[in-house]
Motif scaffolding. Structure first.
Motif, mmCIF file in Angstrom:
data_model
loop_
_atom_site.group_PDB
_atom_site.id
_atom_site.type_symbol
_atom_site.label_atom_id
_atom_site.label_comp_id
_atom_site.label_asym_id
_atom_site.label_seq_id
_atom_site.Cartn_x
_atom_site.Cartn_y
_atom_site.Cartn_z
ATOM 1 N N THR A 294 37.103 -49.260 47.821
ATOM 2 C CA THR A 294 36.979 -47.905 47.302
ATOM 3 C C THR A 294 35.766 -47.289 47.971
ATOM 4 O OG1 THR A 294 37.971 -48.465 45.174
ATOM 5 C CG2 THR A 294 36.651 -46.460 45.277
ATOM 6 N N GLN B 129 40.558 -44.703 48.239
ATOM 7 C CA GLN B 129 40.838 -46.101 47.936
ATOM 8 C C GLN B 129 41.802 -46.670 48.968
ATOM 9 O OE1 GLN B 129 41.706 -47.004 43.664
ATOM 10 N NE2 GLN B 129 41.664 -44.765 43.445
ATOM 11 N N ASN C 68 40.861 -39.256 46.870
ATOM 12 C CA ASN C 68 40.339 -39.261 45.503
ATOM 13 C C ASN C 68 41.247 -38.430 44.600
ATOM 14 O OD1 ASN C 68 38.813 -39.484 43.225
ATOM 15 N ND2 ASN C 68 37.024 -38.408 44.027
#
Length: 314
Positions: free
Chosen positions: A37, A43, A63
């Protein structure tokens, strides 16, 4: 008594070497980093696409904080490295695709295909096509990977790659045009410093005989069954199906000082004349060499190219 020095049968200095006993030594592109992350909120995770072949991918999502988020465009990215080095898990590609996912606000599937010479071409093409079809299997939100089910708008799919990866991305676009697979709409392809060549030198290739010869030699090393430098896989203008490229727009990125620069411009000119019917544009980075954006991703030209790619994907 010391053992004899192993005999070298193929040597691309500072790149890759093959010994008579079959050992392959790669000098660059061997590092890997885990998914993560990112501090920006991007991620990533790794998935196995085919247990039998080991073909896998790293998936990136930007995000996403809103539970009622809209679906996002999808980029299927294919890494470079002369078909022989680098992986989807190298720090170079991990860092770059983190930045691209953030800038463009797209989901990215970075394909890890099997590499030559242990797995000579056309294996990398077949692996990439298998990955594309695996991604498409999620189009009805019933695939094995929840991120693809939940976050992807399958009517806004793009292919991209750099160098050898751009070559693969183009050839995957041809397959889409020929086979018209169900499950997604290929909108565009971004070819970054594409690795193309041809039997007859063009442009600056005439003055860079060594560079041209090295590119041709590397192609035959990666694809020993090839007919040579006019094989449609490496010289797309020789492909009778060139005009069937299965997307509406193409962005070709070239570097002014790159040996492959003129092939990128030639691709643009010939695709425009082929009867394909889409829109093809070129972005040239002044004073830059091959894959400069991966070597120095914070330089002005790299930042400008990142923004252009993001605009292309939206």
């Amino acid at each position: 008594m010391a053992s004899a020095t192993p005999e070298i049968v193929v040597d691309f200095p500072n790149f890759i070497r093959v010994y008579k006993d079959g050992t392959v030594e790669r000098f660059i592109g061997t590092g890997i980093v885990p998914p993560s992350t990112n501090p920006t909120g991007v991620q990533s995770k790794d998935v196995v696409i085919d247990q039998e072949t080991g073909v896998s991918a790293r998936i990136y999502i930007p995000n996403i904080t809103n539970p009622d988020h809209k679906k996002l465009p999808l980029l299927i990215y294919i890494h470079g490295g002369g078909f022989t080095i680098e992986t989807a898990f190298s720090p170079t590609y991990h860092n770059y695709l983190n930045s691209l996912a953030l800038e463009a606000n797209v989901v990215i599937v970075s394909v890890d295909y099997r590499r030559a010479p242990e797995h000579p071409l056309p294996i990398a093409y077949d692996d990439s096509w298998a990955a594309i079809n695996w991604v498409a299997s999620h189009s009805k939100q019933a695939g094995p990977e929840v991120w693809l089910n939940d976050y992807v708008e399958f009517n806004h799919v793009f292919f991209a790659g750099d160098s050898a990866g751009a070559n693969i991305a183009h050839n995957m676009g041809i397959r889409v045009g020929l086979e018209n697979p169900d499950g997604f709409k290929l909108v565009g392809i971004a070819l970054i410093h594409p690795y193309f060549t041809g039997k007859e030198p063009i442009g600056g290739e005439r003055d860079n005989v060594i560079g041209k010869a090295m590119g041709d030699k590397l192609w035959l090393f990666a694809c020993p069954t090839s007919s040579g430098s006019d094989d449609p896989l490496i010289n797309p203008v020789m492909d009778p199906n060139f005009s069937k490229l299965g997307c509406d727009k193409v962005l070709v990125c070239v570097g002014e000082k790159d040996t492959l620069r003129d092939r990128g411009w030639y691709y643009k000119e010939e695709l425009g004349k082929s009867g394909w019917g889409g829109v093809v544009e070129v972005m040239e980075a002044e004073g830059e060499n091959h894959v400069f954006h991966l070597i120095n991703p914070t330089c002005d030209n790299a930042v400008a190219m990142l923004k252009r790619l993001a605009a292309f994907l939206n």
